[in-house]
Scaffold this active site. Structure first.
Site, PDB file in Angstrom:
ATOM      1  N   CYS A   1     -37.414  33.910  80.822  1.00  0.00           N
ATOM      2  CA  CYS A   1     -38.790  33.440  80.987  1.00  0.00           C
ATOM      3  C   CYS A   1     -38.895  32.408  82.106  1.00  0.00           C
ATOM      4  O   CYS A   1     -37.929  31.740  82.443  1.00  0.00           O
ATOM      5  CB  CYS A   1     -39.274  32.799  79.702  1.00  0.00           C
ATOM      6  SG  CYS A   1     -39.089  33.862  78.282  1.00  0.00           S
TER       7      CYS A   1
ATOM      8  N   ARG B   1     -35.920  36.778  87.785  1.00  0.00           N
ATOM      9  CA  ARG B   1     -35.187  36.355  86.590  1.00  0.00           C
ATOM     10  C   ARG B   1     -35.313  37.359  85.451  1.00  0.00           C
ATOM     11  O   ARG B   1     -34.608  37.252  84.460  1.00  0.00           O
ATOM     12  CB  ARG B   1     -35.704  34.992  86.130  1.00  0.00           C
ATOM     13  CG  ARG B   1     -35.463  33.914  87.161  1.00  0.00           C
ATOM     14  CD  ARG B   1     -36.117  32.644  86.755  1.00  0.00           C
ATOM     15  NE  ARG B   1     -35.434  32.034  85.637  1.00  0.00           N
ATOM     16  CZ  ARG B   1     -34.538  31.068  85.747  1.00  0.00           C
ATOM     17  NH1 ARG B   1     -34.219  30.611  86.918  1.00  0.00           N
ATOM     18  NH2 ARG B   1     -33.968  30.553  84.687  1.00  0.00           N
TER      19      ARG B   1
ATOM     20  N   TRP C   1     -39.782  37.163  78.787  1.00  0.00           N
ATOM     21  CA  TRP C   1     -38.773  38.166  78.467  1.00  0.00           C
ATOM     22  C   TRP C   1     -38.694  38.150  76.944  1.00  0.00           C
ATOM     23  O   TRP C   1     -38.263  37.160  76.336  1.00  0.00           O
ATOM     24  CB  TRP C   1     -37.440  37.771  79.099  1.00  0.00           C
ATOM     25  CG  TRP C   1     -36.378  38.825  79.008  1.00  0.00           C
ATOM     26  CD1 TRP C   1     -36.181  39.877  79.866  1.00  0.00           C
ATOM     27  CD2 TRP C   1     -35.347  38.927  78.025  1.00  0.00           C
ATOM     28  NE1 TRP C   1     -35.100  40.618  79.472  1.00  0.00           N
ATOM     29  CE2 TRP C   1     -34.571  40.067  78.342  1.00  0.00           C
ATOM     30  CE3 TRP C   1     -35.010  38.179  76.890  1.00  0.00           C
ATOM     31  CZ2 TRP C   1     -33.479  40.470  77.582  1.00  0.00           C
ATOM     32  CZ3 TRP C   1     -33.922  38.584  76.127  1.00  0.00           C
ATOM     33  CH2 TRP C   1     -33.169  39.719  76.487  1.00  0.00           C
TER      34      TRP C   1
ATOM     35  N   ASN D   1     -40.614  28.460  77.317  1.00  0.00           N
ATOM     36  CA  ASN D   1     -39.351  29.178  77.554  1.00  0.00           C
ATOM     37  C   ASN D   1     -38.391  28.793  76.441  1.00  0.00           C
ATOM     38  O   ASN D   1     -38.314  27.607  76.101  1.00  0.00           O
ATOM     39  CB  ASN D   1     -38.684  28.734  78.859  1.00  0.00           C
ATOM     40  CG  ASN D   1     -39.370  29.287  80.077  1.00  0.00           C
ATOM     41  OD1 ASN D   1     -40.319  30.039  79.968  1.00  0.00           O
ATOM     42  ND2 ASN D   1     -38.897  28.879  81.240  1.00  0.00           N
ATOM     43  N   GLY D   2     -37.620  29.737  75.936  1.00  0.00           N
ATOM     44  CA  GLY D   2     -36.604  29.404  74.936  1.00  0.00           C
ATOM     45  C   GLY D   2     -36.891  30.054  73.607  1.00  0.00           C
ATOM     46  O   GLY D   2     -37.713  30.974  73.505  1.00  0.00           O
TER      47      GLY D   2
ATOM     48  N   GLU E   1     -16.268  46.152  86.842  1.00  0.00           N
ATOM     49  CA  GLU E   1     -17.431  45.598  87.530  1.00  0.00           C
ATOM     50  C   GLU E   1     -18.253  46.726  88.180  1.00  0.00           C
ATOM     51  O   GLU E   1     -19.484  46.711  88.139  1.00  0.00           O
ATOM     52  CB  GLU E   1     -16.966  44.573  88.586  1.00  0.00           C
ATOM     53  CG  GLU E   1     -18.040  44.036  89.508  1.00  0.00           C
ATOM     54  CD  GLU E   1     -19.198  43.348  88.787  1.00  0.00           C
ATOM     55  OE1 GLU E   1     -19.116  43.094  87.575  1.00  0.00           O
ATOM     56  OE2 GLU E   1     -20.227  43.101  89.452  1.00  0.00           O
TER      57      GLU E   1
ATOM     58  N   LYS F   1     -22.145  47.460  87.397  1.00  0.00           N
ATOM     59  CA  LYS F   1     -23.150  47.496  88.469  1.00  0.00           C
ATOM     60  C   LYS F   1     -23.950  48.797  88.396  1.00  0.00           C
ATOM     61  O   LYS F   1     -25.171  48.809  88.462  1.00  0.00           O
ATOM     62  CB  LYS F   1     -22.408  47.404  89.802  1.00  0.00           C
ATOM     63  CG  LYS F   1     -22.976  46.603  90.897  1.00  0.00           C
ATOM     64  CD  LYS F   1     -22.938  45.115  90.798  1.00  0.00           C
ATOM     65  CE  LYS F   1     -23.323  44.511  89.512  1.00  0.00           C
ATOM     66  NZ  LYS F   1     -22.946  43.149  89.307  1.00  0.00           N
TER      67      LYS F   1
ATOM     68  N   GLU G   1     -26.243  49.012  85.181  1.00  0.00           N
ATOM     69  CA  GLU G   1     -27.393  48.107  85.058  1.00  0.00           C
ATOM     70  C   GLU G   1     -28.531  48.466  86.009  1.00  0.00           C
ATOM     71  O   GLU G   1     -29.689  48.238  85.674  1.00  0.00           O
ATOM     72  CB  GLU G   1     -26.992  46.633  85.149  1.00  0.00           C
ATOM     73  CG  GLU G   1     -26.562  46.119  86.479  1.00  0.00           C
ATOM     74  CD  GLU G   1     -26.163  44.631  86.434  1.00  0.00           C
ATOM     75  OE1 GLU G   1     -26.781  43.853  85.698  1.00  0.00           O
ATOM     76  OE2 GLU G   1     -25.239  44.258  87.169  1.00  0.00           O
TER      77      GLU G   1
ATOM     78  N   HIS H   1      -5.886  58.538  76.307  1.00  0.00           N
ATOM     79  CA  HIS H   1      -5.781  58.149  74.896  1.00  0.00           C
ATOM     80  C   HIS H   1      -7.098  58.358  74.156  1.00  0.00           C
ATOM     81  O   HIS H   1      -7.329  57.749  73.120  1.00  0.00           O
ATOM     82  CB  HIS H   1      -5.301  56.698  74.789  1.00  0.00           C
ATOM     83  CG  HIS H   1      -3.912  56.520  75.333  1.00  0.00           C
ATOM     84  ND1 HIS H   1      -2.797  57.011  74.695  1.00  0.00           N
ATOM     85  CD2 HIS H   1      -3.463  55.959  76.479  1.00  0.00           C
ATOM     86  CE1 HIS H   1      -1.722  56.739  75.418  1.00  0.00           C
ATOM     87  NE2 HIS H   1      -2.107  56.108  76.509  1.00  0.00           N
TER      88      HIS H   1
ATOM     89  N   LYS I   1     -32.111  37.736  84.961  1.00  0.00           N
ATOM     90  CA  LYS I   1     -31.123  37.140  85.865  1.00  0.00           C
ATOM     91  C   LYS I   1     -30.364  36.010  85.183  1.00  0.00           C
ATOM     92  O   LYS I   1     -29.175  35.847  85.374  1.00  0.00           O
ATOM     93  CB  LYS I   1     -31.848  36.623  87.114  1.00  0.00           C
ATOM     94  CG  LYS I   1     -30.934  36.032  88.157  1.00  0.00           C
ATOM     95  CD  LYS I   1     -30.069  37.105  88.784  1.00  0.00           C
ATOM     96  CE  LYS I   1     -29.095  36.558  89.800  1.00  0.00           C
ATOM     97  NZ  LYS I   1     -28.047  37.555  90.101  1.00  0.00           N
TER      98      LYS I   1
HETATM   99  O1  M6R Z   1     -25.389  33.521  85.447  1.00  0.00           O
HETATM  100  P1  M6R Z   1     -24.157  34.087  84.833  1.00  0.00           P
HETATM  101  O2  M6R Z   1     -23.082  34.357  85.824  1.00  0.00           O
HETATM  102  O3  M6R Z   1     -23.627  33.220  83.703  1.00  0.00           O
HETATM  103  O4  M6R Z   1     -24.593  35.449  84.200  1.00  0.00           O
HETATM  104  C1  M6R Z   1     -23.716  36.223  83.427  1.00  0.00           C
HETATM  105  C2  M6R Z   1     -24.231  37.635  83.267  1.00  0.00           C
HETATM  106  O5  M6R Z   1     -25.456  37.636  82.593  1.00  0.00           O
HETATM  107  C3  M6R Z   1     -24.409  38.322  84.626  1.00  0.00           C
HETATM  108  O6  M6R Z   1     -23.228  38.324  85.359  1.00  0.00           O
HETATM  109  C4  M6R Z   1     -24.895  39.771  84.436  1.00  0.00           C
HETATM  110  O7  M6R Z   1     -23.877  40.533  83.869  1.00  0.00           O
HETATM  111  C5  M6R Z   1     -25.360  40.344  85.777  1.00  0.00           C
HETATM  112  N1  M6R Z   1     -26.628  40.962  85.628  1.00  0.00           N
HETATM  113  C6  M6R Z   1     -24.440  41.345  86.338  1.00  0.00           C
HETATM  114  O8  M6R Z   1     -24.886  41.884  87.516  1.00  0.00           O
END
Ligand code: M6R
Length: 599
Positions: A2, A27, A72, A98-99, A476, A480, A483, A499, A594
């Site tokens: 948020c 975000r 969010w 927010n929160g 990773e 990527k 997501e 396995h 984000k």
């Molecule tokens: O801000 P942070 O690095 O703590 O965030 C951690 C994850 O939420 C963040 O890396 C998330 O997996 C990304 N969207 C990956 O691209």
């Protein structure tokens, strides 16, 4: 997640709020709203994007005070009704939050019996409580303070009172919130980026404070009413850093910025004698600890896995890597002198913070590696190392990930040197080579666009395999791809597929394999053969010198420990193009945020 904005001044507040919310779009959010005060309070809310909100806002309303929000969803589905701002029953108070309020049900039960709630949110309790207490005491500030002191959980709040039109009431706990200062106006923002359009002077707010923001004055108070003095700071973000420029997406811009980020890191961590420039206290903490515990989430966790290899292989420091959300509820047996290393691009991730709160209680030292030095995890840890990657706007992390690995490599080498270990590794020289290799990959985007077209246009799933460091990079790559393109993607250790998971390989299943590690080059290629025999469509990305005929792409040679910093670029670009070909919203993928500020 948020985002909050607020403005009180002389200008048309609608446009300032909308522009501010647009800056917070990255975000992640699913609904948005603003409340602006003219003769009456005007509230506009929509499900979906700020573009929809722009259309919903009545252009003819002229107002110079207002608050806005991107939501969010946590409590209650994403909808216009659940979107903020929320209003009290009479409409006198209007609030954005927010929160998460953990005790909202108890508060409802104990204080608000008989009150009709319009939404399913935890937030609405706050605005209803303020109204109840304001009616009882006749004093808004007192009502606000009393409400805040009853809340458990995380919050950043901005409140308008129709009967006190010249003030915005603000408070926070755990969630970040700033007040921005201007001439003849003041603003509120959960992130300075939102208000760089009007000011770069900000005052940081602390937990257990309430703030009264007026057009010509900002008054900070503790909950007991005593005044707090705090100097503003200058937000050192170049407004152009948060613009796309000529790029179609932030993600592509941020991928392209990686060679520059490497050079920036070299500059920031090198002194005039070409030695590593590092806070002496961090050096001491590293040499005194008997074990490092890396705590992180998502992409930062993947950087942590590589960091463990650096710390163990270069500096001989035993290291464990943990997913933050698991660690906070399952502390393992700790060593005698642990050092906690929190890796977080945003510095705001709630899962990490709950671990940090516990480790602080236990008195263990903590080092945060973050891209946002003033962030919560940075403030609350003993030490901070800055990633120097520049603002990362796309939800999918790219340049922050490579920056995390670069900073971890520097930390490992510094620790090794402090311990007197003999090293044949100059991190700055090697990172310079990494930077050039990255540049050459960024110049060959068409190859990755074609790979995405050939392998991923229609597929429903994809596997990434590798061994050693390549395995972690594969994790990773899979994150990527899933997501941003929503293709079901998984990363596996090359030897592990047989396995169980190999059962999923059918004709045409894409398998992207990394082959950058000499000691396992033959084994990973055997693993590729195993899947090809069962119909997989293989795509091998190898390192110059280890390449074989038929490899889809060969990355330039870099130091074997630093290959992850380069081999991830093809995976970032392939994911980017796969998402683009599928018409996905690359920078703002569905359901994601984000900065993940709830546990
Ligand atoms: O801000 P942070 O690095 O703590 O965030 C951690 C994850 O939420 C963040 O890396 C998330 O997996 C990304 N969207 C990956 O691209």
């Amino acid at each position: 997640m948020c985002g909050i904005v607020g403005y009180i001044g002389n200008e048309d507040t609608k446009e300032i709020l909308l522009k501010g919310l647009e800056k917070l779009e990255y975000r992640g959010y699913d609904s948005a709203g603003i409340a602006v005060r003219s003769e009456d309070m005007n509230v506009f809310k929509v499900k979906g994007r700020i573009a929809n909100l722009r259309e919903a806002v009545d252009e003819s309303v002229h107002a110079t005070t207002g608050i806005g929000h991107t939501r969010w969803a946590t409590h209650g589905e994403p909808s216009e009704t659940n979107a903020h701002p929320h209003q009290s029953s009479t409409g006198r108070f209007t609030l954005v939050h927010n929160g998460v309020i953990e005790n909202f049900e108890e508060l409802k039960r104990d204080y608000l019996e008989g009150v009709n709630f319009a939404s399913e949110t935890d937030t609405e309790v706050i605005v209803q409580l303020i109204e109840k207490f304001a009616l009882e005491s006749g004093n808004t500030l007192e009502a606000f303070r009393k409400t805040v002191s009853l809340l458990h959980g995380s919050y950043a709040l901005a409140v308008l009172d129709s009967e006190n039109p010249d003030e915005i009431f603000v408070a926070k706990n755990k969630s970040p919130l700033l007040v921005g200062l201007g001439e003849d106006f003041n603003v509120v923002a959960s992130d300075s980026m939102a208000m760089l359009q009007v000011t770069d002077q900000f005052v940081e707010l602390m937990d257990e404070e309430v703030v009264i923001v007026k057009q010509d004055n900002v008054e900070l108070q503790k909950l007991d009413g005593t005044t707090v003095e705090r100097e503003p700071f200058t937000a050192e973000i170049d407004a152009s850093d948060i613009e796309k420029g000529t790029y179609p997406h932030f993600m592509l811009k941020e991928i392209d910025e990686q060679p520059f980020v490497m050079r920036n890191i070299i500059q920031e961590y090198q002194d005039e004698n070409d030695d590593i420039k590092l806070d002496e206290d961090i050096r001491k903490a590293m040499s005194e600890c008997d074990r490092v515990y890396i705590i992180a989430a998502g992409t930062s966790y993947h950087a942590g896995l590589i960091g463990k290899e650096f710390l163990e292989k270069i500096a001989e420091v035993p290291t464990e890597v943990h997913v933050a959300s698991e660690f906070s509820y399952n502390f393992p047996l700790l060593s005698e002198k642990p050092l906690f290393v929190f890796i977080s691009q945003s510095g705001e991730t709630a899962d990490l913070r709950s671990v940090l709160v516990e480790t602080n209680k236990l008195g263990h030292p903590a080092l945060t590696l973050t891209n946002v030095p003033g962030s919560t995890l940075s403030r609350e840890a003993t030490y901070t190392m800055h990633l120097h990657a520049g603002p990362e706007i796309a939800v999918a992390s790219t340049k922050a990930y490579t920056a995390q690995m670069a900073v971890l490599a520097i930390l490992a080498v510094d620790t090794a040197r402090a311990k007197g270990l003999t090293l044949d590794f100059d991190p700055m020289k090697e990172l310079g080579i990494v930077s050039s290799a990255m540049e050459s990959l960024c110049d060959q985007k068409e190859v990755f666009e074609q790979i995405a077209r050939d392998y991923l246009s229609t597929t429903r799933n994809c596997f990434f395999i590798g061994r050693g460091l390549d395995y972690f990079v594969g994790l990773e790559g899979a994150l990527k791809l899933k997501e941003i393109s929503y293709i079901q993607a998984e990363g596996f250790a090359g030897g592990e597929l047989k396995h169980g998971t190999i059962a999923l390989i059918e004709d045409g299943t894409p398998v992207i394999a990394l082959a950058t590690q000499e000691h396992v080059n033959s084994s990973i290629r055997s693993n590729v053969q195993e899947v090809v025999t069962r119909g997989a469509n293989d795509c091998i990305i190898s390192l110059e010198g280890l390449d074989r005929e038929g490899d889809a792409f060969v990355i330039p040679n870099v130091h074997s420990l630093l290959t992850p910093l380069v081999s991830v670029l093809p995976l970032q670009l392939i994911s980017y193009y796969a998402a683009l070909h599928r018409d996905c919203d690359v920078d703002k993928p569905r359901n994601l945020a984000k900065s993940v500020t709830v546990e």
